[in-house]
Structures are given as C-alpha cells and as structure tokens.
Scaffold this motif. Sequence first.
Motif, short mmCIF file in Angstrom:
data_model
loop_
_atom_site.label_atom_id
_atom_site.label_comp_id
_atom_site.label_asym_id
_atom_site.label_seq_id
_atom_site.Cartn_x
_atom_site.Cartn_y
_atom_site.Cartn_z
N MET A 1 0.84 -1.19 0.00
CA MET A 1 0.00 0.00 0.00
C MET A 1 0.89 1.25 0.00
N ALA A 2 0.58 2.19 -0.83
CA ALA A 2 1.38 3.41 -0.95
C ALA A 2 1.01 4.41 0.13
N LYS A 3 2.01 5.09 0.61
CA LYS A 3 1.81 6.15 1.59
C LYS A 3 2.04 7.48 0.89
N ARG A 4 1.11 8.39 1.04
CA ARG A 4 1.21 9.69 0.38
C ARG A 4 2.13 10.62 1.15
N ARG A 5 3.09 11.21 0.44
CA ARG A 5 4.02 12.16 1.03
C ARG A 5 4.10 13.37 0.11
N GLY A 6 4.68 14.44 0.63
CA GLY A 6 4.78 15.63 -0.19
C GLY A 6 6.02 16.45 0.08
N ILE A 7 6.25 17.36 -0.81
CA ILE A 7 7.31 18.35 -0.67
C ILE A 7 6.65 19.71 -0.78
N VAL A 8 6.88 20.54 0.22
CA VAL A 8 6.29 21.88 0.26
C VAL A 8 7.34 22.89 -0.15
N LYS A 9 6.99 23.75 -1.09
CA LYS A 9 7.91 24.79 -1.56
C LYS A 9 7.28 26.15 -1.32
N PHE A 10 8.09 27.07 -0.81
CA PHE A 10 7.63 28.41 -0.49
C PHE A 10 8.38 29.44 -1.32
N GLU A 11 7.68 30.44 -1.81
CA GLU A 11 8.33 31.61 -2.41
C GLU A 11 8.50 32.59 -1.26
N GLU A 12 9.58 32.39 -0.50
CA GLU A 12 9.79 33.09 0.77
C GLU A 12 9.70 34.60 0.67
N ASN A 13 10.17 35.18 -0.40
CA ASN A 13 10.17 36.64 -0.50
C ASN A 13 8.78 37.22 -0.77
N ARG A 14 7.80 36.37 -1.07
CA ARG A 14 6.43 36.85 -1.26
C ARG A 14 5.58 36.65 -0.01
N CYS A 15 6.09 35.90 0.96
CA CYS A 15 5.36 35.60 2.19
C CYS A 15 5.21 36.85 3.05
N LYS A 16 3.98 37.09 3.55
CA LYS A 16 3.74 38.26 4.40
C LYS A 16 3.60 37.88 5.87
N GLY A 17 3.92 36.64 6.19
CA GLY A 17 3.94 36.21 7.58
C GLY A 17 2.61 36.16 8.27
N CYS A 18 1.53 35.91 7.55
CA CYS A 18 0.18 35.92 8.15
C CYS A 18 -0.07 34.71 9.05
N GLU A 19 0.70 33.66 8.88
CA GLU A 19 0.63 32.43 9.68
C GLU A 19 -0.62 31.58 9.45
N LEU A 20 -1.42 31.90 8.44
CA LEU A 20 -2.61 31.08 8.16
C LEU A 20 -2.22 29.63 7.86
N CYS A 21 -1.13 29.44 7.14
CA CYS A 21 -0.69 28.09 6.77
C CYS A 21 -0.36 27.25 8.00
N THR A 22 0.12 27.89 9.05
CA THR A 22 0.49 27.14 10.25
C THR A 22 -0.74 26.63 10.99
N THR A 23 -1.89 27.24 10.77
CA THR A 23 -3.10 26.87 11.50
C THR A 23 -3.84 25.69 10.89
#
Length: 77
Positions: A1-23
């Motif tokens: 059975m396959a396990k789903r995994r991912g790689i997250v990539k951020f365009e750091e210089n466009r991030c405004k630090g709202c922290e929504l993604c952390t929630t």
Amino acid sequence: MAKRRGIVKFEENRCKGCELCTTVCPVNIVIMNKNKINVKGYHPATVDEMEKCIACANCATICPDAVIQVETLEEEK
C-alpha cells in the motif's frame, strides 16, 4: 500500500507572515522561520520536518498570496 508524502515549496520573499498556513497543517510541520527575514521584512513560513508532510495541500489552499506549492510523492510500503 502506498503512503502519500509531499514536498512543500515556499516563495519566501512573497510571504507576508500571516501564519494562516500554520493553523491548517494537520501534522503541524508548517512554522514561521524566526531566524530569517524576507525582503518584505517578515518571517517567512517554512517546513523543518518535510518527511512528515502528507501532501494534503491545506497550506497552499489557505495561502492568500499563492506563496506555497505542494508536490505529491508516492512511497511504496
């Protein structure tokens, strides 16, 4: 059975630090990088434990500035 995994990539210089993604991360791996400040003057979002990513893409979906991309990987178990 396959396990789903991912790689997250951020365009750091466009991030405004709202922290929504952390929630919305079900495995709590998206954090704000308090050791870095981007060109806009914010602490950008990052992932320190990429091996725990389940590729749900909640972070990318909630990001108001389309800063995040999630690539899905399949790993055989």
